[in-house]
Design an enzyme around this catalytic site. Structure first.
Site, PDB file in Angstrom:
ATOM      1  N   GLU A  35       8.720  -4.229  10.833  1.00 20.72           N
ATOM      2  CA  GLU A  35       9.206  -2.960  10.289  1.00 20.72           C
ATOM      3  C   GLU A  35       9.759  -2.059  11.379  1.00 20.72           C
ATOM      4  OE1 GLU A  35       6.537  -1.092   7.524  1.00 20.72           O
ATOM      5  OE2 GLU A  35       7.701   0.761   7.436  1.00 20.72           O
ATOM      6  N   LYS A  65      -1.422  -9.377   2.770  1.00 26.19           N
ATOM      7  CA  LYS A  65      -0.682  -8.942   3.981  1.00 26.19           C
ATOM      8  C   LYS A  65      -1.571  -7.995   4.773  1.00 26.19           C
ATOM      9  CE  LYS A  65       3.054  -6.022   3.854  1.00 26.19           C
ATOM     10  NZ  LYS A  65       2.595  -4.879   4.698  1.00 26.19           N
ATOM     11  N   ASP A 104      -1.100  -6.096  -0.341  1.00 26.32           N
ATOM     12  CA  ASP A 104      -1.463  -5.458   0.934  1.00 26.32           C
ATOM     13  C   ASP A 104      -2.961  -5.215   0.989  1.00 26.32           C
ATOM     14  OD1 ASP A 104       0.398  -4.961   2.913  1.00 26.32           O
ATOM     15  OD2 ASP A 104       1.245  -3.206   1.893  1.00 26.32           O
ATOM     16  N   ASP A 146       0.841  -1.199   0.000  1.00 28.32           N
ATOM     17  CA  ASP A 146       0.000   0.000   0.000  1.00 28.32           C
ATOM     18  C   ASP A 146       0.879   1.254   0.000  1.00 28.32           C
ATOM     19  OD1 ASP A 146       0.908  -0.217   2.575  1.00 28.32           O
ATOM     20  OD2 ASP A 146      -1.056  -0.071   3.541  1.00 28.32           O
TER      21      ASP A 146
HETATM   22  O1  KIV Z   1       3.523  -1.154   1.703  1.00 26.04           O
HETATM   23  C1  KIV Z   1       4.711  -1.475   1.811  1.00 26.04           C
HETATM   24  O2  KIV Z   1       5.559  -1.137   0.973  1.00 26.04           O
HETATM   25  C2  KIV Z   1       5.103  -2.273   2.966  1.00 26.04           C
HETATM   26  C3  KIV Z   1       6.549  -2.543   3.167  1.00 26.04           C
HETATM   27  C4  KIV Z   1       7.214  -1.350   3.691  1.00 26.04           C
HETATM   28  C5  KIV Z   1       6.775  -3.734   4.009  1.00 26.04           C
HETATM   29  O3  KIV Z   1       4.271  -2.669   3.718  1.00 26.04           O
END
Ligand code: KIV
Length: 341
Positions: A259, A190, A160, A121
């Site tokens: 993270e 995710k 995501d 995201d």
């Molecule tokens: O959205 C994203 O790029 C992420 C990464 C930073 C793990 O969640």
């Protein structure tokens, strides 16, 4: 002489020879015999290994130094699955993960051998120019997901779940996850958070959709944190993160992103849980690393956290290329005779 004497007694006691000359002859005969047997087995060993791919050889050498050296598997075109990520953790092979949001970039990074592609995201920031990840919608994530999946042959594709698509209630969460899987054909989703989104994760998992967790700095909660600084430095937050990591493993998440947390804490989590832990700003003691592609390629130069390593300076390359093009157009150098019909 001592060795010969030793063999002489052995040969005599087994009635192989009955004099010194015979003993010397037999000694050299056995010496050559064992030498050729040794050479034969060496030959067999190399013949056996020559029949295998780099991947299979390193699978034979689990835990050895050679396994780590040979772990780029450029000729291994088999699709990466959640199961294969687990195998990688078991044999100590680090997992490489990058974000991608469109067909062209996903094609390049898949062909370059990346293990996991995250349709993050973070598209909200790097593609749409928003300050946070919150504004991106489910429809927009599905659009990016579809573009990436069309390009990818080998990498595992994770999409995501955007802010607002799963926090409300678990019924809405499973409906959002099903839309992502049905419309993008991605491999999994995710989700950010631990115990507070347990019900949503469980419901999605029970629909047969693999879930990657995300703890530590979870950008969808940035308004609650109020800062992008390192998370879980305090004992209470660190303990909650460890509990959440165990919970996510227990309920069936296949992997976990950590993270921007202290390296020692991330290492501890990676050692305690059996699922692969992929870090961003979480040190080298985890099972893999993820970066936002635009950051590591130097497209987005305004973002320079300590954990970021830049592998290219595409910002300069692109700017210089565009400046050269503008100049060629203005001076009428482009197009030339050969560049027209
Ligand atoms: O959205 C994203 O790029 C992420 C990464 C930073 C793990 O969640």
């Amino acid at each position: 002489l001592y060795i010969l004497d030793f063999f002489y007694h052995i040969f005599i006691s087994f009635n192989i020879v009955d004099n010194v000359a015979g003993c010397i002859f037999s000694f050299f005969f056995f010496l050559f015999f064992f030498f050729f047997v040794f050479i034969f087995f060496i030959f067999l060993f190399f013949f056996f290994f020559k029949q295998k791919t780099a991947y299979e050889i390193s699978a034979c050498l689990v835990g050895s130094e050679m396994c780590i050296r040979d772990s780029t598997y450029t000729e291994d075109t088999r699709k990466v699955t959640t199961h294969r990520l687990m195998e990688m953790k078991l044999r100590g092979e680090k997992i490489s993960m990058l974000t991608a949001y469109d067909f062209s970039m996903a094609t390049l990074i898949d062909q370059a051998g990346i293990d996991v592609i995250l349709v993050g995201d973070s598209a909200s920031n790097v593609m749409a120019g928003n300050v946070t990840t919150l504004p991106i919608t489910l429809d927009q994530m599905i659009y990016h997901g579809k573009s990436v999946v069309r390009a990818v042959k080998r990498a595992l594709v994770v999409v995501d779940m955007p802010f607002g698509s799963y926090q409300g209630n678990s019924k809405e969460a499973v409906a959002s996850a099903i839309r992502i899987m049905k419309e993008t054909h991605a491999d999994c989703v995710k989700m950010e958070g631990g115990a507070e989104i347990r019900e949503s994760i469980e419901r999605i998992l029970s629909a047969g959709i693999p879930v990657m967790g995300h703890l530590g700095l979870t950008p969808q909660s940035i308004n609650k944190f109020g800062t992008y600084t390192v998370r879980a430095r305090e004992e209470a937050e660190a303990n909650k993160l460890i509990e959440d990591a165990h919970l996510l493993e227990e309920i069936g998440c296949f992997s976990l992103v950590l993270e921007k947390i202290p390296a020692a804490l991330a290492t501890r989590v990676a050692q305690e849980v059996t699922i692969p832990v992929i870090g961003i700003g979480a040190g080298g003691g985890v099972d893999g690393q993820v970066l936002v592609m635009h950051d590591m390629l130097g497209i987005n130069k305004g973002f320079s956290p300590r954990f970021l390593r830049r592998y290219a300076d595409l910002s300069t390359t692109i700017t210089e290329a565009v400046q050269a093009y503008v100049k060629d157009v203005k001076t009428q150098d482009f197009p030339n005779e050969k560049e027209q019909y």
